[in-house]
Design an enzyme around this catalytic site. Structure first.
Site, PDB file in Angstrom:
ATOM      1  NE  ARG A 179      11.487  32.440  54.145  1.00  0.00           N
ATOM      2  CZ  ARG A 179      11.526  31.913  55.368  1.00  0.00           C
ATOM      3  NH1 ARG A 179      10.773  32.429  56.326  1.00  0.00           N
ATOM      4  NH2 ARG A 179      12.295  30.887  55.644  1.00  0.00           N
TER       5      ARG A 179
ATOM      6  CE  LYS B 166      11.889  29.900  62.074  1.00  0.00           C
ATOM      7  NZ  LYS B 166      11.911  29.656  60.641  1.00  0.00           N
TER       8      LYS B 166
END
Ligand code: PLP
Length: 361
Positions: free
Chosen positions: A131, A36
């Site tokens: 998260r 990413k």
């Protein structure tokens, strides 16, 4: 050469990849490379695969699609939390995805069935970083639901730490994940292919652990690209920390006061800055700013001070360097700066390599 540019040394990336694969492999942990931060760049992805990577993860379906269409020969994993609205694309471009929401998994199953394929999932477990992840006490219920779905194959459990809440992947956390995997496998008569323990931040746990238990995969981005572990940002032995450098050039160089003069108000970014008077100092302007890179994440390779930045310019104190207009100035990016420079269309990407010999380009 054009500036601003990001210089990318593929040999160093390949070297880091090999060293980390060997290191983690020594305790039977597979490295899944996370692309990413390099936006799924095709040349870098090829470099990773040439260095031995067989699974590539990215948080954007668009990056997986680009790599799949670019004939990158790897298994593709979608990390992060998949969007319900992207279910059709996810099953098309990702072999595996991380999941924590039954409604999304059900939709992935429907879309996979439509295509006549199975979509593989790894269920993410919340272990305290807050998260993505299923609370451990709800895991049995979710597994029970998931196993009823057609088109979905549950192939493992995973967790992600040290991202939002800066909770460390300790031995205790890794043991809990291993134990959960054992329990779920026993209860539902499964055999998981992956128990995915985390990211680059798992390095210190890995180095000190006497038992990796069930953990057999880590998803690694930062250590491969920047050669550091992200907990203290210490360099990892034998890795290159300079595979990426950001280069710009001096476009103005003058002696000016160290304190702005005139009536004060907010600056272009809504801030009112404080200045200390150091008399008249040399000041240089560099042709690179916030639209190019997260300037706060840059470390100069020369002994200069960054005074501030605007959209397209940085102001520096060149100190005792003898910089001239047109001279190039290089910086080492941290993770955020690398992410922004890779993402900015205004930053030229310049690959240097001898990897050509290995057939990467
Ligand atoms: C970004 C990310 C990783 C990779 O993290 P690094 O610190 O770059 O190694 C791994 N897993 C998930 C879920 C991520 O979002």
């Amino acid at each position: 050469m054009a500036t601003p540019r990001l210089e990318i040394n593929l040999d160093k990336i390949a070297h880091n990849t090999k060293v980390l694969s060997q290191l983690y492999g020594s305790k039977s942990i597979d490295v899944c490379a996370v692309t990413k931060v390099v936006c799924g760049d095709l040349t870098i992805a090829k470099c990773l695969v040439t260095a031995g990577i067989t699974m590539i993860a990215d948080s954007k379906v668009a990056n997986l699609k680009k790599m799949r269409k670019g004939d990158i020969n790897a298994t593709f994993l979608l990390i992060g939390t998949p969007l319900l609205s992207q279910a059709a694309e996810i099953v098309e471009w990702a072999d595996i995805s991380h999941n924590s929401e039954p409604a999304v998994i059900a939709e992935l199953g429907r879309q996979a069935l439509k295509k006549g394929i199975n979509h593989q999932i790894i269920l993410m477990i919340e272990m305290g970083d807050l998260r993505e992840g299923i609370m451990p006490e709800s895991l049995d219920e979710v597994v029970n639901e998931v196993l009823k779905l057609e088109g979905i194959e549950l192939i493992g459990l995973g967790t992600n730490l040290a991202c939002f809440g800066s909770i460390q992947p300790s031995q205790e956390k890794m043991n809990s994940l291993s134990k959960l995997s054992d329990q779920v496998e026993r209860k539902f008569h499964l055999k998981f292919r992956y128990v995915s323990g985390g990211n680059s931040a798992n390095y210190n746990w890995f180095k000190s652990t006497h038992s990796t238990e069930r953990i057999n995969q880590l998803r690694i981005g930062e250590s491969i690209f920047l050669g550091v572990e992200p907990v203290h940002r210490h360099p990892i032995p034998d890795l290159f920390t300079d595979a990426f450098t950001v280069v710009t050039e001096v476009c103005e160089l003058k002696i000016k006061p160290s304190v702005p003069y005139g009536e004060t108000g907010q600056n272009a970014f809504g801030h009112v800055l404080q200045f200390t008077d150091k008399g008249e100092i040399p000041r240089a302007i560099l042709g690179m700013g916030l639209q190019d890179v997260d300037v706060s994440g840059l470390r100069p390779m020369l002994d200069i001070d960054i005074l501030g930045a605007g959209s397209d310019q940085m102001i520096i104190d060149p100190k005792n360097t003898d910089l001239r207009v047109g001279d190039e100035v290089s910086f080492m990016p941290n993770y955020a700066a690398l992410l922004s420079a890779m993402t900015s269309p205004y930053v030229e990407k310049s690959m240097t390599l001898s990897c050509e010999r290995e057939g990467i380009l």
